[in-house]
Design an enzyme around this catalytic site. Structure first.
Site, PDB file in Angstrom:
ATOM      1  N   GLU A   1       4.299  -4.789  12.509  1.00 33.03           N
ATOM      2  CA  GLU A   1       3.712  -3.774  12.099  1.00 33.03           C
ATOM      3  C   GLU A   1       2.426  -4.372  11.255  1.00 33.03           C
ATOM      4  O   GLU A   1       2.300  -4.239  10.272  1.00 33.03           O
ATOM      5  CB  GLU A   1       4.322  -2.638  11.586  1.00 33.03           C
ATOM      6  CG  GLU A   1       5.601  -1.635  12.674  1.00 33.03           C
ATOM      7  CD  GLU A   1       5.002  -1.312  14.089  1.00 33.03           C
ATOM      8  OE1 GLU A   1       3.754  -0.878  13.831  1.00 33.03           O
ATOM      9  OE2 GLU A   1       6.099  -1.034  14.668  1.00 33.03           O
TER      10      GLU A   1
ATOM     11  N   CYS B   1      -2.966   1.008   7.108  1.00 30.46           N
ATOM     12  CA  CYS B   1      -3.501   0.864   7.800  1.00 30.46           C
ATOM     13  C   CYS B   1      -3.650   1.395   9.177  1.00 30.46           C
ATOM     14  O   CYS B   1      -4.215   1.547  10.231  1.00 30.46           O
ATOM     15  CB  CYS B   1      -1.558   0.143   8.509  1.00 30.46           C
ATOM     16  SG  CYS B   1      -0.904   1.353   9.082  1.00 30.46           S
TER      17      CYS B   1
ATOM     18  N   ASN C   1       0.564  -1.300   0.047  1.00 33.68           N
ATOM     19  CA  ASN C   1       0.136  -0.225  -0.184  1.00 33.68           C
ATOM     20  C   ASN C   1       0.735   0.955  -0.464  1.00 33.68           C
ATOM     21  O   ASN C   1       0.679   2.509  -1.212  1.00 33.68           O
ATOM     22  CB  ASN C   1      -1.019  -0.146   1.099  1.00 33.68           C
ATOM     23  CG  ASN C   1      -0.573  -0.289   2.576  1.00 33.68           C
ATOM     24  OD1 ASN C   1       0.855  -0.950   2.982  1.00 33.68           O
ATOM     25  ND2 ASN C   1      -1.290   0.233   3.501  1.00 33.68           N
TER      26      ASN C   1
HETATM   27  P1  NAD Z   1      -0.547  -9.364   3.653  1.00 29.15           P
HETATM   28  O1  NAD Z   1       0.040  -9.794   4.639  1.00 29.15           O
HETATM   29  O2  NAD Z   1      -0.702 -10.331   3.119  1.00 29.15           O
HETATM   30  O3  NAD Z   1       1.463  -8.935   3.095  1.00 29.15           O
HETATM   31  C1  NAD Z   1       2.206  -8.462   2.982  1.00 29.15           C
HETATM   32  C2  NAD Z   1       3.751  -8.641   3.435  1.00 29.15           C
HETATM   33  O4  NAD Z   1       4.202  -9.979   3.864  1.00 29.15           O
HETATM   34  C3  NAD Z   1       4.154  -9.175   2.374  1.00 29.15           C
HETATM   35  O5  NAD Z   1       5.100  -8.921   1.363  1.00 29.15           O
HETATM   36  C4  NAD Z   1       3.800 -10.534   1.777  1.00 29.15           C
HETATM   37  O6  NAD Z   1       4.384 -11.260   0.475  1.00 29.15           O
HETATM   38  C5  NAD Z   1       4.776 -11.140   3.246  1.00 29.15           C
HETATM   39  N1  NAD Z   1       4.225 -12.478   3.985  1.00 29.15           N
HETATM   40  C6  NAD Z   1       2.513 -12.852   3.583  1.00 29.15           C
HETATM   41  N2  NAD Z   1       2.621 -13.941   4.099  1.00 29.15           N
HETATM   42  C7  NAD Z   1       3.906 -14.051   5.035  1.00 29.15           C
HETATM   43  C8  NAD Z   1       4.364 -15.337   5.701  1.00 29.15           C
HETATM   44  N3  NAD Z   1       3.541 -16.265   6.107  1.00 29.15           N
HETATM   45  N4  NAD Z   1       5.815 -15.101   5.204  1.00 29.15           N
HETATM   46  C9  NAD Z   1       6.707 -13.747   5.486  1.00 29.15           C
HETATM   47  N5  NAD Z   1       6.228 -12.749   4.670  1.00 29.15           N
HETATM   48  C10 NAD Z   1       4.568 -12.760   4.336  1.00 29.15           C
HETATM   49  O7  NAD Z   1      -0.727  -7.252   3.860  1.00 29.15           O
HETATM   50  P2  NAD Z   1      -1.301  -7.431   2.846  1.00 29.15           P
HETATM   51  O8  NAD Z   1      -2.797  -7.788   2.458  1.00 29.15           O
HETATM   52  O9  NAD Z   1      -0.537  -7.196   1.067  1.00 29.15           O
HETATM   53  O10 NAD Z   1      -1.162  -5.999   3.080  1.00 29.15           O
HETATM   54  C11 NAD Z   1      -2.398  -5.688   4.141  1.00 29.15           C
HETATM   55  C12 NAD Z   1      -2.438  -5.380   5.285  1.00 29.15           C
HETATM   56  O11 NAD Z   1      -1.316  -4.236   5.862  1.00 29.15           O
HETATM   57  C13 NAD Z   1      -3.082  -4.542   5.963  1.00 29.15           C
HETATM   58  O12 NAD Z   1      -3.826  -5.585   6.918  1.00 29.15           O
HETATM   59  C14 NAD Z   1      -2.676  -3.199   7.074  1.00 29.15           C
HETATM   60  O13 NAD Z   1      -3.694  -2.885   7.845  1.00 29.15           O
HETATM   61  C15 NAD Z   1      -1.583  -3.302   7.141  1.00 29.15           C
HETATM   62  N6  NAD Z   1      -0.828  -2.772   7.336  1.00 29.15           N
HETATM   63  C16 NAD Z   1       0.013  -2.892   8.271  1.00 29.15           C
HETATM   64  C17 NAD Z   1       0.662  -1.249   8.778  1.00 29.15           C
HETATM   65  C18 NAD Z   1       1.316  -0.636  10.013  1.00 29.15           C
HETATM   66  O14 NAD Z   1       2.648   0.275   9.686  1.00 29.15           O
HETATM   67  N7  NAD Z   1       0.844  -1.637  10.830  1.00 29.15           N
HETATM   68  C19 NAD Z   1       0.326  -0.359   7.353  1.00 29.15           C
HETATM   69  C20 NAD Z   1       0.379  -1.029   6.113  1.00 29.15           C
HETATM   70  C21 NAD Z   1      -0.356  -1.957   6.492  1.00 29.15           C
END
Ligand code: NAD
Length: 485
Positions: free
Chosen positions: A252, A286, A154
């Site tokens: 995060e 997020c 995002n």
């Molecule tokens: P996601 O968790 O599916 O993916 C995020 C990253 O993690 C990607 O690079 C993905 O390839 C990797 N990933 C997924 N599963 C994994 C695993 N089992 N082991 C290691 N890596 C893995 O998230 P998304 O749906 O793409 O992103 C949106 C989410 O992220 C929302 O829930 C949002 O709130 C959160 N977010 C949080 C913050 C924060 O700072 N707290 C910031 C931005 C987004």
């Protein structure tokens, strides 16, 4: 040749030089129109393991470079982000579906992250301790070794670089795995800036890949700290694996953030803040305002002002100067948004505005008549949806805010004294008075409570030093100590 000339990085991963990844390359798609923007190299699990090994070898020399040398590399990287702003903004817009303001913010924050990180090498200080022994006693800060960074789609640039550059500044090597949907904004840009800035080869490696590749970062023995930003579901898996392998992990995660409108607040300004909080980057943040909690005396006026905004904000091609909302990143995310809106309606909610989509463009949506357990109120939607409920007293508002399992960000609009009373009652990593929930600065400690993360913080000297160093206790005598045997 431009900074992001595709002949450099197309079909490649960055391991100190640009090489082919072992997994099949993928198309990088423009979510606004489905056109192919380029080809990203993809890493296999073995590529990730190799990267962890070679990063660990390169880290040893990097940790020994003078603080001034590390600072200079990071200053140059920050300057590169500033000098190539136009090209970088163009990529962020097309790859992530961002309007100019959001894309500009990513580049601006990226440069600031580099400049702030450039101050860290000289500030990784320790303490001189008192001792009952006849020796000098110190607690000094050391690099952790190799940091694994996993980032989402995002705000891919900010959410990668906010871990990458402080970790490098403090003498660590970094292996970054960006989301494969946004490998250029989340990875290639950083690799190119650091490469041009003169970072020694191997100290930073950037390997786009899926969950399986990411999981290697929680297992590889060379990696000491994992910095993960993404969904709570994936964060749990990362946290479990890191715990099993005794790695420190910074999580995060998601949020369901509330913007509270207090009695007496200026409704027009509050609705503008509320619309920005829910609709910026199509709600794919997020910190997005996922819950609007409005004092009952203002509710009708607030809902009609928000509806007015929702119905008139331009949705479409994000590269057009006037567009307010661009596309959702992909069909999977769009369908999840739409599922929640449909379920909300089935459970008795009123869709006051929006609730429709065309291709990946989801209309800004306002929902009322929500019960506490309605999915549009209780779940993180990650889309341009503004659910509204009312409250009667500050205590009730606090109770509703705290009823979410998440605890990332709260905005409170209105009288500052009343707002402070509420701020004292809410459990949230960030509270913003007279601002909505979306806000990030490179020098501020960022992170959430509860299901929003494990209380780790990025941003600013103390949080970054805490996140990316180990403490070593060191004692010293002028002569070998006497012992009883
Ligand atoms: P996601 O968790 O599916 O993916 C995020 C990253 O993690 C990607 O690079 C993905 O390839 C990797 N990933 C997924 N599963 C994994 C695993 N089992 N082991 C290691 N890596 C893995 O998230 P998304 O749906 O793409 O992103 C949106 C989410 O992220 C929302 O829930 C949002 O709130 C959160 N977010 C949080 C913050 C924060 O700072 N707290 C910031 C931005 C987004």
């Amino acid at each position: 040749m431009t900074l992001l000339d595709s002949s450099l990085w197309s079909d490649k991963i960055f391991t100190g030089s640009w090489t082919a990844g072992s997994a099949d390359s993928i198309d990088i798609l423009n979510p606004a129109d489905g056109t192919v923007l380029g080809r990203s190299g993809m890493a296999s699990a073995d590529d990730m393991r190799d990267a962890a090994r070679t990063a660990a070898a390169a880290q040893k020399d990097w940790a020994r470079t003078k603080p001034a040398e590390r600072a200079a590399v990071l200053r140059r990287a920050g300057q590169i982000f500033e000098d190539h702003q136009a090209e970088l903004i163009d990529w962020v817009q097309r790859e992530t579906g961002a309007i100019p303001a959001k894309a500009g913010l990513e580049i601006h924050v990226a440069a600031n992250e580099c400049f702030d990180a450039a101050a860290l090498p000289h500030h990784a200080m320790g303490e001189v301790l008192t001792s009952d022994e006849d020796h000098w006693s110190f607690a000094r800060r050391l690099p952790v070794g190799v940091v694994g960074v996993i980032s989402p789609f995002n705000f891919p640039l900010i959410l990668s670089i906010r871990s990458v550059v402080p970790a490098l500044a403090l003498g660590n090597a970094v292996v970054l795995k960006p989301d494969p949907r946004t490998p250029v904004s989340g990875g290639v840009m950083i690799a190119r800036a650091l490469e041009e800035a003169g970072l020694p080869a191997g100290v930073f490696q950037m390997l786009p890949g899926g969950a399986e590749a990411g999981a290697v970062l929680t297992e590889a023995p060379e990696i000491s700290v994992v910095s993960f930003t993404g969904s709570t579901a994936a964060g749990r898996k990362v946290g479990e694996a890191a715990g099993r392998n005794l790695k420190r992990v910074h999580l995060e995660l998601g949020g369901n953030n509330a913007t509270v409108v207090l009695p007496g607040a200026d409704v027009a300004k509050a609705a503008s803040a509320g619309a920005f909080g829910s609709f910026l980057h199509q709600g794919q943040v997020c910190m997005t305002t996922g819950r609007h909690l409005v004092h009952e005396s203002l509710a009708d006026e607030y809902v009609s002002a928000l509806k007015e905004k929702a119905e008139h904000l331009p949705v479409g091609d994000p590269t057009h100067e006037n567009t307010a909302l661009g596309p959702i990143i992909d069909e999977k995310q769009r369908d999840n948004i739409d599922r929640i809106v449909r379920e909300a309606k089935d459970a008795g909610a009123n869709i006051v505005a929006g609730g429709t989509y065309e291709n990946l463009f989801y209309a800004p949506t306002v929902i009322t008549d929500l019960t506490e357990d309605n999915p549009a109120w209780s779940e993180e939607i990650f889309g341009p949806v503004a659910p509204v409920r009312t409250f009667a007293t500050v205590e009730e508002a606090a109770e509703i805010v705290n009823s979410s399992e998440y605890g990332l960000s709260v905005g409170i609009l209105g009288d500052v004294g009343e707002a402070m009373k509420l701020a004292d009652l809410v459990r949230s990593g960030k509270v913003h008075i007279n601002e909505q929930t979306v806000s990030d600065e490179s020098n501020a400690p960022f992170g959430g409570f509860g299901d929003s993360g494990n209380g780790s913080r990025f941003g600013g000297y103390s949080a970054n030093i805490e996140a990316f160093t180990e403490i070593q206790w060191l004692t010293m005598r002028s002569e070998i100590a006497p012992y009883p045997f």
